[in-house]
Motif scaffolding. Structure first.
Motif, PDB file in Angstrom:
ATOM      1  N   SER A  35      11.341   7.002  -3.759  1.00 55.38           N
ATOM      2  CA  SER A  35      10.094   5.955  -3.522  1.00 55.38           C
ATOM      3  C   SER A  35      10.843   4.656  -3.022  1.00 55.38           C
ATOM      4  CB  SER A  35       9.462   5.333  -4.825  1.00 55.38           C
ATOM      5  OG  SER A  35       8.550   4.397  -4.548  1.00 55.38           O
ATOM      6  N   LYS A  36      10.358   4.116  -1.942  1.00 52.74           N
ATOM      7  CA  LYS A  36      11.064   3.028  -1.259  1.00 52.74           C
ATOM      8  C   LYS A  36      10.128   2.314  -0.682  1.00 52.74           C
ATOM      9  CE  LYS A  36      14.634   2.523   2.648  1.00 52.74           C
ATOM     10  NZ  LYS A  36      14.779   1.271   2.080  1.00 52.74           N
ATOM     11  N   ASP A  37      10.336   0.837  -0.860  1.00 52.23           N
ATOM     12  CA  ASP A  37       9.501  -0.298  -0.054  1.00 52.23           C
ATOM     13  C   ASP A  37      10.037  -0.572   1.388  1.00 52.23           C
ATOM     14  OD1 ASP A  37       7.804  -0.026  -2.204  1.00 52.23           O
ATOM     15  OD2 ASP A  37       8.495  -2.038  -3.059  1.00 52.23           O
ATOM     16  N   HIS A  38       9.493  -0.307   2.352  1.00 51.12           N
ATOM     17  CA  HIS A  38      10.055  -0.738   3.568  1.00 51.12           C
ATOM     18  C   HIS A  38       8.869  -1.042   4.651  1.00 51.12           C
ATOM     19  CE1 HIS A  38       9.536   3.377   5.907  1.00 51.12           C
ATOM     20  NE2 HIS A  38       9.468   3.796   4.355  1.00 51.12           N
ATOM     21  N   LEU A  39       9.249  -1.394   6.009  1.00 54.43           N
ATOM     22  CA  LEU A  39       8.374  -1.892   6.904  1.00 54.43           C
ATOM     23  C   LEU A  39       8.057  -0.391   7.522  1.00 54.43           C
ATOM     24  CD1 LEU A  39       9.773  -5.056   8.386  1.00 54.43           C
ATOM     25  CD2 LEU A  39       7.843  -4.841   6.977  1.00 54.43           C
ATOM     26  N   VAL A  40       6.825  -0.207   7.904  1.00 56.45           N
ATOM     27  CA  VAL A  40       6.233   0.872   8.977  1.00 56.45           C
ATOM     28  C   VAL A  40       5.231   0.261   9.911  1.00 56.45           C
ATOM     29  CG1 VAL A  40       5.199   3.070   9.083  1.00 56.45           C
ATOM     30  CG2 VAL A  40       6.644   2.743   7.211  1.00 56.45           C
TER      31      VAL A  40
ATOM     32  N   GLU B 126       4.750  -3.737   5.450  1.00 54.98           N
ATOM     33  CA  GLU B 126       5.425  -3.395   4.306  1.00 54.98           C
ATOM     34  C   GLU B 126       4.447  -2.218   3.531  1.00 54.98           C
ATOM     35  OE1 GLU B 126       8.384  -3.751   1.140  1.00 54.98           O
ATOM     36  OE2 GLU B 126       8.187  -4.868   2.976  1.00 54.98           O
ATOM     37  N   VAL B 127       5.232  -1.174   3.260  1.00 55.42           N
ATOM     38  CA  VAL B 127       4.589  -0.221   2.649  1.00 55.42           C
ATOM     39  C   VAL B 127       5.302   0.494   1.299  1.00 55.42           C
ATOM     40  CG1 VAL B 127       3.178   0.565   4.443  1.00 55.42           C
ATOM     41  CG2 VAL B 127       5.406   1.655   4.154  1.00 55.42           C
ATOM     42  N   ARG B 128       4.917   0.879   0.580  1.00 53.56           N
ATOM     43  CA  ARG B 128       5.752   1.838  -0.676  1.00 53.56           C
ATOM     44  C   ARG B 128       5.639   3.262  -0.129  1.00 53.56           C
ATOM     45  NH1 ARG B 128       5.382   0.007  -6.339  1.00 53.56           N
ATOM     46  NH2 ARG B 128       7.140  -1.399  -5.411  1.00 53.56           N
ATOM     47  N   GLN B 129       6.565   3.741   0.405  1.00 50.21           N
ATOM     48  CA  GLN B 129       6.810   5.001   0.798  1.00 50.21           C
ATOM     49  C   GLN B 129       7.255   5.888  -0.349  1.00 50.21           C
ATOM     50  OE1 GLN B 129       7.035   6.235   4.765  1.00 50.21           O
ATOM     51  NE2 GLN B 129       8.767   7.540   4.262  1.00 50.21           N
ATOM     52  N   VAL B 130       6.451   6.967  -0.703  1.00 47.19           N
ATOM     53  CA  VAL B 130       6.834   8.030  -1.710  1.00 47.19           C
ATOM     54  C   VAL B 130       6.948   9.239  -1.148  1.00 47.19           C
ATOM     55  CG1 VAL B 130       6.027   9.156  -3.922  1.00 47.19           C
ATOM     56  CG2 VAL B 130       5.505   6.730  -3.593  1.00 47.19           C
ATOM     57  N   GLU B 131       8.230   9.807  -0.943  1.00 46.97           N
ATOM     58  CA  GLU B 131       8.456  10.860  -0.267  1.00 46.97           C
ATOM     59  C   GLU B 131       8.748  12.289  -1.251  1.00 46.97           C
ATOM     60  OE1 GLU B 131      10.877   8.809   3.176  1.00 46.97           O
ATOM     61  OE2 GLU B 131      12.042   9.544   1.422  1.00 46.97           O
ATOM     62  N   LYS B 132       8.030  13.293  -0.895  1.00 51.07           N
ATOM     63  CA  LYS B 132       8.334  14.590  -1.568  1.00 51.07           C
ATOM     64  C   LYS B 132       9.221  15.228  -0.740  1.00 51.07           C
ATOM     65  CE  LYS B 132       4.549  14.202  -4.791  1.00 51.07           C
ATOM     66  NZ  LYS B 132       3.513  14.932  -5.422  1.00 51.07           N
ATOM     67  N   TYR B 133      10.508  15.981  -1.344  1.00 51.52           N
ATOM     68  CA  TYR B 133      11.253  16.471  -0.467  1.00 51.52           C
ATOM     69  C   TYR B 133      11.106  18.252  -0.814  1.00 51.52           C
ATOM     70  CZ  TYR B 133      13.569  12.461   0.813  1.00 51.52           C
ATOM     71  OH  TYR B 133      14.132  11.165   1.607  1.00 51.52           O
ATOM     72  N   TYR B 134      11.150  19.071   0.188  1.00 51.75           N
ATOM     73  CA  TYR B 134      10.817  20.546  -0.208  1.00 51.75           C
ATOM     74  C   TYR B 134      11.971  21.145   0.619  1.00 51.75           C
ATOM     75  CZ  TYR B 134       6.351  19.501  -1.711  1.00 51.75           C
ATOM     76  OH  TYR B 134       5.239  19.011  -2.508  1.00 51.75           O
TER      77      TYR B 134
ATOM     78  N   PRO C 231       0.764  -1.437   0.160  1.00 51.82           N
ATOM     79  CA  PRO C 231      -0.134  -0.135   0.111  1.00 51.82           C
ATOM     80  C   PRO C 231       0.793   1.234  -0.009  1.00 51.82           C
ATOM     81  CG  PRO C 231      -0.130  -1.161   2.037  1.00 51.82           C
ATOM     82  CD  PRO C 231       0.556  -1.988   1.381  1.00 51.82           C
ATOM     83  N   LEU C 232       0.350   2.428  -0.670  1.00 48.01           N
ATOM     84  CA  LEU C 232       1.018   3.455  -0.691  1.00 48.01           C
ATOM     85  C   LEU C 232       0.862   4.316   0.457  1.00 48.01           C
ATOM     86  CD1 LEU C 232       2.459   5.699  -2.556  1.00 48.01           C
ATOM     87  CD2 LEU C 232      -0.057   6.735  -3.289  1.00 48.01           C
ATOM     88  N   ARG C 233       2.355   4.723   0.856  1.00 50.22           N
ATOM     89  CA  ARG C 233       2.275   5.721   2.094  1.00 50.22           C
ATOM     90  C   ARG C 233       2.890   7.172   1.666  1.00 50.22           C
ATOM     91  NH1 ARG C 233       6.149   6.613   6.957  1.00 50.22           N
ATOM     92  NH2 ARG C 233       5.018   7.093   8.615  1.00 50.22           N
ATOM     93  N   GLU C 234       2.172   8.252   1.489  1.00 50.30           N
ATOM     94  CA  GLU C 234       2.426   9.484   0.977  1.00 50.30           C
ATOM     95  C   GLU C 234       3.458  10.023   1.978  1.00 50.30           C
ATOM     96  OE1 GLU C 234       0.815  11.759  -2.351  1.00 50.30           O
ATOM     97  OE2 GLU C 234      -1.049  10.634  -1.283  1.00 50.30           O
ATOM     98  N   ALA C 235       4.687  10.714   1.834  1.00 51.90           N
ATOM     99  CA  ALA C 235       5.339  11.299   2.890  1.00 51.90           C
ATOM    100  C   ALA C 235       5.795  12.723   2.308  1.00 51.90           C
ATOM    101  CB  ALA C 235       6.552  10.529   3.563  1.00 51.90           C
TER     102      ALA C 235
END
Length: 158
Positions: free
Chosen positions: A77-82, A86-94, A7-11
């Motif tokens: 984008s990185k798959d890892h445990l939270v 298991e999640v697919r974390q998509v991080e946007k850096y500002y 599942p997608l986890r937006e960060a």
């Protein structure tokens, strides 16, 4: 056989720079210890910029009025445990500009197991043997300082 996509986890994450162009990183002990930019997952109804400001307040006690929030610089984008899942974390850096004096961890409401925070000059960041996430952070910051924000967000590796 196919593997299910986690599942997608937006960060949202902040690349926090001060007036001396030092970057603020947070130390975490898990996975052998590492330094990372402040940030975390979006809450329902939040966009990435709102989440970035909230995370800076929660993790470092920085008032949103004290933050000059800039462009999105990168994405990872990185798959890892939270939480054991298991999640697919998509991080946007500002890019976030703050005064070092506005960082007040005593006001942090959710320090998320942060062991310490530290301002890093880019030259020191490039030369450290410590683990820093995201990979390529020093080069990204150096490019922003030399040429300004990229026209499109840079894709970072794990």
């Amino acid at each position: 056989m196919t593997t299910a996509i986690p599942p997608l986890r937006e960060a949202a994450r902040a690349i926090v720079l001060d007036a001396h162009d030092r970057v603020l990183l947070l130390r975490h002990d898990e996975n052998g210890g590492f330094w990372a930019t402040p940030g975390g997952s979006l809450e329902p109804g939040e966009d990435h910029t709102q989440a970035t400001l909230r995370e800076l307040r929660e993790e470092l006690g920085i008032d949103g009025q004290a933050v000059e929030l800039g462009a999105q610089l990168a994405e990872r984008s990185k798959d890892h445990l939270v939480g054991g899942r298991e999640v697919r974390q998509v991080e946007k850096y500002y890019l976030a500009r703050v005064s070092a004096a506005d960082v007040n961890p005593a006001r942090a409401s959710q320090p998320d197991n942060i062991r310490e925070y530290r301002w890093w000059p880019v030259t020191e960041l490039r030369g450290t043997a410590e683990t820093v996430y995201p990979l390529g952070l020093a080069d990204l910051i150096a490019g922003v300082l030399e040429r300004g924000a990229p026209a499109r967000p840079v894709a970072l590796s794990e």
